[in-house]
Design an enzyme around this catalytic site. Structure first.
Site, short mmCIF file in Angstrom:
data_model
loop_
_atom_site.label_atom_id
_atom_site.label_comp_id
_atom_site.label_asym_id
_atom_site.label_seq_id
_atom_site.Cartn_x
_atom_site.Cartn_y
_atom_site.Cartn_z
N PHE A 1 6.05 43.44 -98.82
CA PHE A 1 5.17 42.41 -98.30
C PHE A 1 5.21 41.23 -99.25
CE2 PHE A 1 1.64 43.09 -95.02
CZ PHE A 1 2.49 43.72 -94.14
N GLN B 1 -6.90 31.07 -94.83
CA GLN B 1 -5.48 31.44 -94.84
C GLN B 1 -4.83 31.26 -93.47
OE1 GLN B 1 -3.83 35.69 -95.28
NE2 GLN B 1 -3.35 34.71 -97.21
N HIS C 1 -1.49 32.34 -91.33
CA HIS C 1 -0.41 33.32 -91.33
C HIS C 1 0.85 32.60 -90.87
CE1 HIS C 1 1.96 36.88 -90.58
NE2 HIS C 1 1.01 37.62 -91.12
N LEU D 1 -0.60 37.51 -83.53
CA LEU D 1 0.07 37.74 -84.81
C LEU D 1 1.36 38.55 -84.67
CD1 LEU D 1 -0.16 37.77 -87.98
CD2 LEU D 1 -1.27 39.97 -87.72
N GLU E 1 3.57 40.54 -90.83
CA GLU E 1 4.42 40.26 -91.98
C GLU E 1 5.43 41.39 -92.19
OE1 GLU E 1 2.19 38.65 -95.15
OE2 GLU E 1 3.63 39.23 -96.68
N ARG F 1 1.68 34.06 -98.51
CA ARG F 1 1.47 33.46 -97.20
C ARG F 1 1.19 31.97 -97.26
NH1 ARG F 1 -2.02 38.23 -94.27
NH2 ARG F 1 -0.24 39.61 -94.08
N HIS G 1 -5.64 32.61 -89.85
CA HIS G 1 -5.52 34.06 -89.89
C HIS G 1 -6.65 34.78 -90.62
CE1 HIS G 1 -3.66 37.94 -89.87
NE2 HIS G 1 -3.53 38.01 -91.17
N ARG H 1 -5.08 35.42 -99.99
CA ARG H 1 -4.99 36.88 -99.95
C ARG H 1 -3.55 37.31 -99.72
NH1 ARG H 1 -4.32 40.27 -95.86
NH2 ARG H 1 -4.93 38.87 -94.19
#
Lengths: 618, 249
Positions: free
Chosen positions: A141, A255, A257, A267, A270, A301, A369, A405
């Site tokens: 990730f 945030q 995404h 979504l 990721e 991100r 996101h 995050r």
């Protein structure tokens, strides 16, 4: 005297996603009575939608060897752009492996290590060892030094939520679903529970508790295009804000995404990039290595989202009737991998865009996101300002994530924080008496009854809830997005203030009786606009760039002036939040270079951060 | 492409006002490219009738909230594109479940009751040791559990099930699939006999009359008939194994 039902319990948990349920389980394990309120059946919570995974430094898979909580801690602090509370990050990183293993014990079918040699999409050869076979594996990730994200195919949130809920059912914890908290009951010092409205009948209820936990998730739906479920309207946050004494932390940290599917905003996990997916531009050029040679698509991100918008601004976006977008390419992963490990993505592509990702490119664009900000709490999850009020998960600013995050840290936070905060809630509750004056309860219910009657009668005005809401969404999208600047943020604040004044004059067009959905929206809207103002006003005042907060007019991180957390208060009758600040707690890792992103190159030339070299071990 | 004018005929009834009998109400809406029933119903509510009740949460076919009868078939409204439907669209709430109002039904209570009835959690005598490494499991087994775990409890299988429509205690395909999920999980220590107590009845696996609508209607494409056959076979074996004991006892 109002007519309402009263319920008394030890612990009241508002929200039945992973954070709320894990907190409830912990408190119930101490023998305390717990009632969970939820807008929807618990298994419909937005936690269920998380596809990608949950970070924990187990170090079982080949690319995770040598991983440990120290490295997880460092990744988390760097990811946060040094905005997080390092005590919290340390506690979190140390506890995450236990949390993952406990979920395995409770029934989550984590994907497991299969021994043998493998070739990664980029050509690297790796070998998973026999001695780790059958242990929990992990995938790659963004922003992590090791492969650390534990997963169940791409239904991680689903399996976690279903397993968690099975424990809630097994323990006999009371859940009142379709029950919406609309105000906290408090006297400015203590929190005594909440007033709630039944979404089946419209009836008001008073819940009295020795401690109250807000676990209502994020506020994605303030933005017009978001990956969030439609129930993510920030309700727990505005309930806390409305008390006037509980601040929200870092609301400007929003945030985006990188890969929301165009146009619907659903979504694409990721995990798709973690498993080797690329981003392409209109010329089918893979552009991320040009900007981030080291981490490429797997920079954090905030960085990937900004690089995508930068690239689109240079004219490399694919034109469409919904505006320019980029492509996500996972075709090279092969049909078998896509239809097993990334099957939910395949389904989403098929159902909502009519494409087959084994054959077609996926249109994507950065999309709202996650909310790093929320009800500001201490490390125990206890909210600032009111005794007996706690917050946990995305609704809270605990503050694990700082200004950005990392993927896989949100699921991990819900469960780790649920364990930690649940224990603290239990300890607090065992020592607390429920001495709430019933007059106070009556007053709080009466106030909500008056609000409802005003809306139904149209006494305050006839503003349309859906129109105002749309304008709020558009204002945030247009002026408080990925790149921000002073003049635009000022425009947003002005517009939102106007909308806020109008939102106090809503009038319904329908009867408002029983489970009326228009009334439910109307009750929420002023609170939502207050949150929007906290975001926009906080962003206007933070004259630096940090993590997801990117100011075009202040492009650098400014540790000398801004190594601090925003606290937004809303005093009674105010039309703008009052902003205060507190220092960020740095314990182990002094501010330095993240090792990726715009600031990475810029920092070398910046005198005020040159001395921070020791932090640079990425 | 000429824009179609869609006509939605929607079931209206609020159990809080039983004096107003159920009726069908019509709404007209211009079709837009890529329009799903999620988009259409929200437009109707925001622009024409703010009292209309329906449920959406994830709007991405993950949470299972928005199942309803679309032209007679149980489907997830969020992933139903209007372009796949005729210009006249009839919407009813799911049968079997308690009606909350209009298109909204109470699936939460039904599924929680089913979970309690089937004891849908891991039954184990082992204690969790926070200091220990996790128990090993081979990946094939983990994937097999996940296959059975993918049900989103939308209720489409229940709504389309003849047995569930006539006997309210039938746990349906979703319930049987849930049991199968725990049967394939090596962490669950229940014996076939213990499962028999839970599902070896007409309310459980022997109530099915085999019309297969559950599998046809499952928006997740779960192999519900295969799961039924799997559980039924195990239960038949458990039932046979129990007989001599019963006689001896």
């Amino acid at each position: 005297m109002s007519v309402y039902q009263t319920h008394t319990t030890d612990v009241l948990v508002i929200g039945a996603g992973l954070a709320g349920e894990r907190t409830a389980i912990e408190a119930a394990a101490y023998g305390l009575g717990v009632i969970i309120l939820s807008l929807v059946p618990p298994r419909r919570s937005h936690s269920t939608a998380a596809q990608g995974g949950m970070q924990a430094s187990l170090g079982n898979c080949a690319m995770g060897y040598g991983d440990n909580p120290d490295i997880h801690f460092e990744d988390t602090v760097k990811g946060s752009d040094w905005g997080c509370d390092q005590d919290v990050a340390r506690l979190f990183a140390n506890t995450a492996p236990i949390a993952v293993r406990q979920m395995a014990y409770w029934g989550v079918p984590w994907n497991r290590v299969v021994a043998g040699r493998k070739t990664l999409p980029d050509g690297r050869e790796i070998e998973d060892l026999k001695e780790y076979e059958g242990l929990i594996t992990a995938r790659d990730f963004g922003g992590t030094a090791k492969w650390r994200t534990c997963y169940t195919s791409d239904g991680t949130g689903h399996t976690l939520q279903y397993t968690m809920d099975s424990i809630v059912i097994k323990m006999g914890i009371t859940v009142h679903d379709r029950m919406e908290a609309i105000a906290l009951i408090h006297d400015g010092e203590n929190c005594y529970g909440a007033v709630a409205r039944c979404l089946r009948t419209g009836q008001l209820h008073a819940y009295l508790a020795r401690s109250t936990v807000i676990a209502t998730g994020g506020y994605g739906r303030l933005y017009g295009v978001s990956t969030n479920a439609v129930i993510n309207e920030g309700s727990g946050m505005f309930l806390a804000l409305e008390t006037g004494v509980v601040p929200l932390g870092n609301m400007e940290a929003v945030q985006f995404h990188p890969t929301g599917m165009v146009p619907v905003g659903i979504l694409i996990t990721e995990g798709a990039r973690g498993d080797g997916g690329y981003l392409l531009d209109k010329n089918l050029h893979r552009f991320m290595p040009d900007y981030e040679p080291k981490k490429k698509e797997l920079a954090s991100r905030d960085v990937v989202s900004r690089r995508m918008i930068q690239h689109i601004r240079k004219g490399y976006g694919v034109e469409s009737k919904w505006g320019p977008h980029l492509w996500l390419d996972i075709r090279h992963l092969g049909r078998k991998h896509i239809y097993t490990n990334l099957r939910e993505i395949a389904n989403i592509c098929k159902n909502f865009a009519g494409i087959d990702p084994a054959r077609d490119l996926i249109p994507v664009r950065p999309t709202q996101h996650y909310s790093m900000g929320g009800v500001r709490t201490n490390i125990d999850g206890h909210a600032y300002g009111l005794k007996g009020l706690f917050a946990v998960g995305e609704a809270a600013c605990w503050d694990l994530h700082g200004f950005n995050r990392l993927g896989g840290n949100s699921l991990a936070e819900t469960i780790v924080a649920g364990m930690v905060v649940g224990k603290k809630v239990a300890e607090y509750t065992l020592g607390a008496a429920l001495d709430c004056p019933l007059k106070l309860v009556d007053e709080h219910v009466k106030r909500q009854e008056n609000r409802i009657n005003d809306l139904i009668s149209g006494r305050m005005g006839n503003e349309n809830v859906y129109e105002l809401r749309k304008q709020m969404e558009d204002t945030l999208m247009e002026y408080v997005g990925i790149f921000r600047n002073g003049p635009d943020l000022q425009k947003a604040v002005d517009k939102l203030q106007e909308l806020y004044r109008r939102s106090l004059k809503l009038g319904l067009r329908s009867s408002g009786k029983y489970a009326n959905p228009e009334l439910a929206s109307a009750l929420r809207l002023p609170g939502m606009i207050r949150l929007a103002l906290c975001i926009a006003y906080g962003a206007l005042n933070r004259t630096e760039s940090r993590g997801s907060h990117a100011r075009e007019d202040y492009p650098y991180r400014d540790d000398a002036n801004w190594l601090k957390r925003t606290l937004a208060y809303w005093p009674p009758g105010a039309e703008l939040p009052i902003l205060k600040y507190e220092p960020v707690k740095i314990t182990e890792l002094p501010p330095g270079d993240r090792g990726y992103g715009e600031s990475s190159a810029a920092n070398a030339a910046k005198p005020e951060t040159a001395h921070d070299k020791e932090g640079n071990n990425g | 492409m000429a824009e179609r004018l869609l006509t939605f005929s929607i079931f209206r009834y609020n159990p809080n006002t039983p004096e107003i009998k159920p009726y069908m109400q019509e709404y007209r809406l211009g079709e837009m490219p890529g329009m799903t029933l999620f988009v259409a119903l929200n437009k109707i509510r925001e622009e024409q009738d703010p009292s209309l009740m329906f449920d959406f949460v994830c709007r991405a076919a993950i949470c299972g909230s928005c199942a309803m009868l679309v032209n007679g078939k149980p489907r997830l409204a969020c992933k139903t594109l209007t372009k796949d439907l005729p210009p006249r669209i009839t919407l009813f709430p799911l049968p079997v479940f308690k009606l909350i109002g209009d298109l909204s039904v109470d699936t939460g209570t039904w599924f929680r009751h089913m979970s309690l009835k089937t004891e849908a959690w891991i039954h184990t005598t082992r204690e969790f040791d926070p200091q220990a490494r996790e128990e090993r499991m081979d990946n094939e087994t983990a994937l097999k559990i996940y296959e059975a775990e993918r049900c989103i409890e939308c209720g489409c299988c229940i709504a389309g099930c003849a047995t569930a429509n006539i006997r309210e205690d039938f746990i349906g395909a979703a319930g049987i699939n849930r049991v199968a999920r725990f049967m394939v999980d090596p962490r669950d220590e229940r014996s076939p006999q213990e499962y028999f107590e839970v599902v070896g009845t007409e309310e459980g696996t022997f109530g099915c009359v085999g019309l297969m609508a559950c599998e046809d209607n499952c928006p997740m494409g779960l192999p519900l008939q295969m799961q039924l056959a799997y559980v039924r076979r195990k239960m038949a074996a458990a039932g046979l194994a129990a007989r001599p004991q019963t006689r001896a006892g």
